[in-house]
Design a protein around this motif. Structure first.
Motif, PDB file in Angstrom:
ATOM      1  N   ALA A   1       0.084  20.193   0.022  1.00  0.00           N
ATOM      2  CA  ALA A   1      -1.201  19.756   0.578  1.00  0.00           C
ATOM      3  C   ALA A   1      -1.931  18.845  -0.398  1.00  0.00           C
ATOM      4  O   ALA A   1      -2.501  17.820  -0.015  1.00  0.00           O
ATOM      5  N   GLY A   2      -1.925  19.217  -1.679  1.00  0.00           N
ATOM      6  CA  GLY A   2      -2.576  18.383  -2.687  1.00  0.00           C
ATOM      7  C   GLY A   2      -1.921  17.030  -2.819  1.00  0.00           C
ATOM      8  O   GLY A   2      -2.604  16.010  -2.978  1.00  0.00           O
ATOM      9  N   ALA A   3      -0.589  16.991  -2.745  1.00  0.00           N
ATOM     10  CA  ALA A   3       0.124  15.716  -2.847  1.00  0.00           C
ATOM     11  C   ALA A   3      -0.193  14.811  -1.667  1.00  0.00           C
ATOM     12  O   ALA A   3      -0.359  13.594  -1.828  1.00  0.00           O
ATOM     13  N   VAL A   4      -0.292  15.391  -0.485  1.00  0.00           N
ATOM     14  CA  VAL A   4      -0.602  14.585   0.709  1.00  0.00           C
ATOM     15  C   VAL A   4      -2.021  14.031   0.624  1.00  0.00           C
ATOM     16  O   VAL A   4      -2.271  12.855   0.926  1.00  0.00           O
ATOM     17  N   LEU A   5      -2.970  14.874   0.215  1.00  0.00           N
ATOM     18  CA  LEU A   5      -4.342  14.400   0.052  1.00  0.00           C
ATOM     19  C   LEU A   5      -4.424  13.325  -1.029  1.00  0.00           C
ATOM     20  O   LEU A   5      -5.158  12.341  -0.892  1.00  0.00           O
ATOM     21  N   CYS A   6      -3.684  13.527  -2.098  1.00  0.00           N
ATOM     22  CA  CYS A   6      -3.638  12.546  -3.182  1.00  0.00           C
ATOM     23  C   CYS A   6      -3.096  11.218  -2.670  1.00  0.00           C
ATOM     24  O   CYS A   6      -3.639  10.148  -2.972  1.00  0.00           O
ATOM     25  N   TRP A   7      -2.026  11.279  -1.878  1.00  0.00           N
ATOM     26  CA  TRP A   7      -1.419  10.056  -1.329  1.00  0.00           C
ATOM     27  C   TRP A   7      -2.391   9.335  -0.394  1.00  0.00           C
ATOM     28  O   TRP A   7      -2.516   8.106  -0.447  1.00  0.00           O
ATOM     29  N   ALA A   8      -3.071  10.104   0.446  1.00  0.00           N
ATOM     30  CA  ALA A   8      -4.023   9.496   1.378  1.00  0.00           C
ATOM     31  C   ALA A   8      -5.186   8.849   0.636  1.00  0.00           C
ATOM     32  O   ALA A   8      -5.651   7.764   1.012  1.00  0.00           O
ATOM     33  N   ARG A   9      -5.662   9.502  -0.424  1.00  0.00           N
ATOM     34  CA  ARG A   9      -6.757   8.918  -1.210  1.00  0.00           C
ATOM     35  C   ARG A   9      -6.307   7.647  -1.907  1.00  0.00           C
ATOM     36  O   ARG A   9      -7.061   6.662  -1.977  1.00  0.00           O
ATOM     37  N   ALA A  10      -5.092   7.661  -2.425  1.00  0.00           N
ATOM     38  CA  ALA A  10      -4.566   6.463  -3.083  1.00  0.00           C
ATOM     39  C   ALA A  10      -4.394   5.325  -2.080  1.00  0.00           C
ATOM     40  O   ALA A  10      -4.659   4.162  -2.402  1.00  0.00           O
TER      41      ALA A  10
ATOM     42  N   SER B   1       0.824  -1.203   0.000  1.00  0.00           N
ATOM     43  CA  SER B   1       0.000   0.000   0.000  1.00  0.00           C
ATOM     44  C   SER B   1       0.860   1.255   0.000  1.00  0.00           C
ATOM     45  O   SER B   1       0.594   2.204  -0.754  1.00  0.00           O
ATOM     46  N   LEU B   2       1.884   1.273   0.836  1.00  0.00           N
ATOM     47  CA  LEU B   2       2.768   2.439   0.892  1.00  0.00           C
ATOM     48  C   LEU B   2       3.495   2.642  -0.432  1.00  0.00           C
ATOM     49  O   LEU B   2       3.650   3.763  -0.913  1.00  0.00           O
ATOM     50  N   LEU B   3       3.945   1.529  -1.034  1.00  0.00           N
ATOM     51  CA  LEU B   3       4.660   1.617  -2.301  1.00  0.00           C
ATOM     52  C   LEU B   3       3.754   2.126  -3.414  1.00  0.00           C
ATOM     53  O   LEU B   3       4.099   3.076  -4.141  1.00  0.00           O
ATOM     54  N   THR B   4       2.597   1.497  -3.568  1.00  0.00           N
ATOM     55  CA  THR B   4       1.714   1.874  -4.673  1.00  0.00           C
ATOM     56  C   THR B   4       1.145   3.281  -4.487  1.00  0.00           C
ATOM     57  O   THR B   4       1.010   4.027  -5.471  1.00  0.00           O
ATOM     58  N   ALA B   5       0.817   3.663  -3.257  1.00  0.00           N
ATOM     59  CA  ALA B   5       0.294   5.013  -3.022  1.00  0.00           C
ATOM     60  C   ALA B   5       1.355   6.064  -3.344  1.00  0.00           C
ATOM     61  O   ALA B   5       1.048   7.117  -3.911  1.00  0.00           O
ATOM     62  N   THR B   6       2.602   5.776  -3.008  1.00  0.00           N
ATOM     63  CA  THR B   6       3.683   6.717  -3.304  1.00  0.00           C
ATOM     64  C   THR B   6       3.922   6.826  -4.804  1.00  0.00           C
ATOM     65  O   THR B   6       4.070   7.930  -5.354  1.00  0.00           O
ATOM     66  N   LEU B   7       3.942   5.686  -5.501  1.00  0.00           N
ATOM     67  CA  LEU B   7       4.133   5.713  -6.953  1.00  0.00           C
ATOM     68  C   LEU B   7       2.961   6.399  -7.648  1.00  0.00           C
ATOM     69  O   LEU B   7       3.145   7.148  -8.617  1.00  0.00           O
ATOM     70  N   ALA B   8       1.747   6.144  -7.157  1.00  0.00           N
ATOM     71  CA  ALA B   8       0.574   6.804  -7.740  1.00  0.00           C
ATOM     72  C   ALA B   8       0.643   8.316  -7.542  1.00  0.00           C
ATOM     73  O   ALA B   8       0.282   9.088  -8.441  1.00  0.00           O
ATOM     74  N   THR B   9       1.116   8.751  -6.380  1.00  0.00           N
ATOM     75  CA  THR B   9       1.251  10.182  -6.124  1.00  0.00           C
ATOM     76  C   THR B   9       2.286  10.811  -7.045  1.00  0.00           C
ATOM     77  O   THR B   9       2.096  11.916  -7.564  1.00  0.00           O
ATOM     78  N   LEU B  10       3.399  10.123  -7.261  1.00  0.00           N
ATOM     79  CA  LEU B  10       4.420  10.629  -8.184  1.00  0.00           C
ATOM     80  C   LEU B  10       3.854  10.745  -9.605  1.00  0.00           C
ATOM     81  O   LEU B  10       4.129  11.718 -10.315  1.00  0.00           O
ATOM     82  N   LEU B  11       3.073   9.750 -10.011  1.00  0.00           N
ATOM     83  CA  LEU B  11       2.435   9.817 -11.332  1.00  0.00           C
ATOM     84  C   LEU B  11       1.463  10.987 -11.409  1.00  0.00           C
ATOM     85  O   LEU B  11       1.413  11.699 -12.424  1.00  0.00           O
ATOM     86  N   CYS B  12       0.715  11.208 -10.339  1.00  0.00           N
ATOM     87  CA  CYS B  12      -0.222  12.329 -10.310  1.00  0.00           C
ATOM     88  C   CYS B  12       0.514  13.664 -10.360  1.00  0.00           C
ATOM     89  O   CYS B  12       0.057  14.615 -11.003  1.00  0.00           O
ATOM     90  N   LEU B  13       1.655  13.761  -9.678  1.00  0.00           N
ATOM     91  CA  LEU B  13       2.448  14.986  -9.728  1.00  0.00           C
ATOM     92  C   LEU B  13       2.961  15.239 -11.139  1.00  0.00           C
ATOM     93  O   LEU B  13       2.940  16.369 -11.635  1.00  0.00           O
ATOM     94  N   LEU B  14       3.420  14.181 -11.789  1.00  0.00           N
ATOM     95  CA  LEU B  14       3.977  14.308 -13.131  1.00  0.00           C
ATOM     96  C   LEU B  14       2.925  14.784 -14.128  1.00  0.00           C
ATOM     97  O   LEU B  14       3.218  15.618 -15.003  1.00  0.00           O
ATOM     98  N   LEU B  15       1.715  14.274 -14.015  1.00  0.00           N
ATOM     99  CA  LEU B  15       0.663  14.608 -14.969  1.00  0.00           C
ATOM    100  C   LEU B  15      -0.280  15.695 -14.461  1.00  0.00           C
ATOM    101  O   LEU B  15      -0.796  16.491 -15.251  1.00  0.00           O
ATOM    102  N   GLY B  16      -0.513  15.724 -13.159  1.00  0.00           N
ATOM    103  CA  GLY B  16      -1.523  16.622 -12.611  1.00  0.00           C
ATOM    104  C   GLY B  16      -1.087  18.066 -12.485  1.00  0.00           C
ATOM    105  O   GLY B  16      -1.895  18.984 -12.684  1.00  0.00           O
ATOM    106  N   VAL B  17       0.192  18.307 -12.154  1.00  0.00           N
ATOM    107  CA  VAL B  17       0.656  19.684 -11.996  1.00  0.00           C
ATOM    108  C   VAL B  17       0.591  20.443 -13.324  1.00  0.00           C
ATOM    109  O   VAL B  17       0.066  21.567 -13.368  1.00  0.00           O
TER     110      VAL B  17
END
Length: 271
Positions: free
Chosen positions: A200-209, A63-79
């Motif tokens: 803040a957005g990255a933390v919320l994104c990580w928690a949701r993931a 869970s920690l691994l996938t949530a972190t990778l998902a957050t990095l992907l969201c940062l790459l595309l979402g910002v």
């Protein structure tokens, strides 16, 4: 106490009708009571042993691994997407913004089905990925990351877009006047200005993931050690070991409380 426009001092809470206090109290009890029940049923004496169980640790690490990778992907595309929505005027921007927020209201299971129809072996892109590169995303750890990113990215985009709209654009104009290129202005001026909102957005994104369930189990399945994250482990444990489900739920509850406590000044409190 608060001061009215006429200069009179009024105590906070004065004059609140009982007809509103009663349903407000019931609403608070309704929200808090299940959490109290979870804490009451937690096997505190066995908690260290339960947390050290192989299945729990495996689900936690995944869970920690996938949530972190998902957050990095969201940062790459979402910002970049948030910057586009906040800074560029183009036809259909309102429609694009609406589409970005769709995963917030879309049932996660429907999101998982949609991902299968696109990235499955017979999907719109999945068949091409499999035939060309030998990449199959469903029922893999990469599929978990993709499902979590799909449901979590709107949190990041909304937070960053709001931060961009709240910043003073004169700093970016001054940087451009001094000869800074668009990329230099973005990396050295824009990003530092929106850093709190971005964090803040990255933390919320990580928690949701971390808490994603529906899209994950639909698109990636529930295979221990490969796709079984903590929410999926909770679902499985309810059928075999209720105490393990309670312990895993407690971990997720703790993470949620810590996240909300850390972001209370930005997302919860008001002036």
């Amino acid at each position: 106490m608060t001061r009215t426009h006429g200069g009179r001092v009024r105590r906070r809470g004065a004059g609140v009708p009982v007809a509103l206090l009663l349903p407000a109290a019931l609403g608070l009890v309704f929200l808090v009571l299940p959490l109290v029940g979870l804490l009451a049923r937690t096997p505190w004496a066995e908690l260290p042993q339960r947390l050290a169980a192989p299945g729990v640790l495996t689900a936690l690490r995944l869970s920690l691994l996938t949530a972190t990778l998902a957050t990095l992907l969201c940062l790459l595309l979402g910002v970049p997407l948030a910057w586009l929505l906040a800074r560029v005027e183009f036809p259909g921007r309102r429609l694009v913004r609406a589409l970005v927020t769709v995963p917030l209201v879309l049932p996660p299971v429907v999101g998982g089905v949609a991902l299968l129809l696109v990235f499955g072996r017979r999907g719109l892109l999945g068949g091409w990925l499999d035939a060309t590169f030998g990449i199959s995303l469903p029922f893999t750890t990469a599929g978990v990351v993709l499902a979590e990113a799909f449901v979590a990215m709107p949190f990041l985009v909304i937070a960053v877009e709001g931060a961009l709209r709240a910043t003073d654009g004169r700093y970016e104009e001054a940087a451009a006047t001094l000869g800074a290129g668009r990329w230099t202005t973005f990396t050295h001026v824009t990003l530092p200005l929106v850093a709190p909102g971005l964090a803040a957005g990255a933390v919320l994104c990580w928690a949701r993931a971390l808490g994603e369930f529906g899209a994950t189990i639909t698109f990636a399945g529930n295979y221990p050690g490969r796709t079984q994250t903590m929410p999926l482990a909770v679902y499985l444990a309810l059928e075999t070991d209720v105490q393990a489900a309670v312990v895993l739920s407690l971990v997720l509850l703790t993470v949620s409380v810590v996240i909300l406590a850390g972001l209370r000044d930005r997302w919860i409190t008001s002036p």
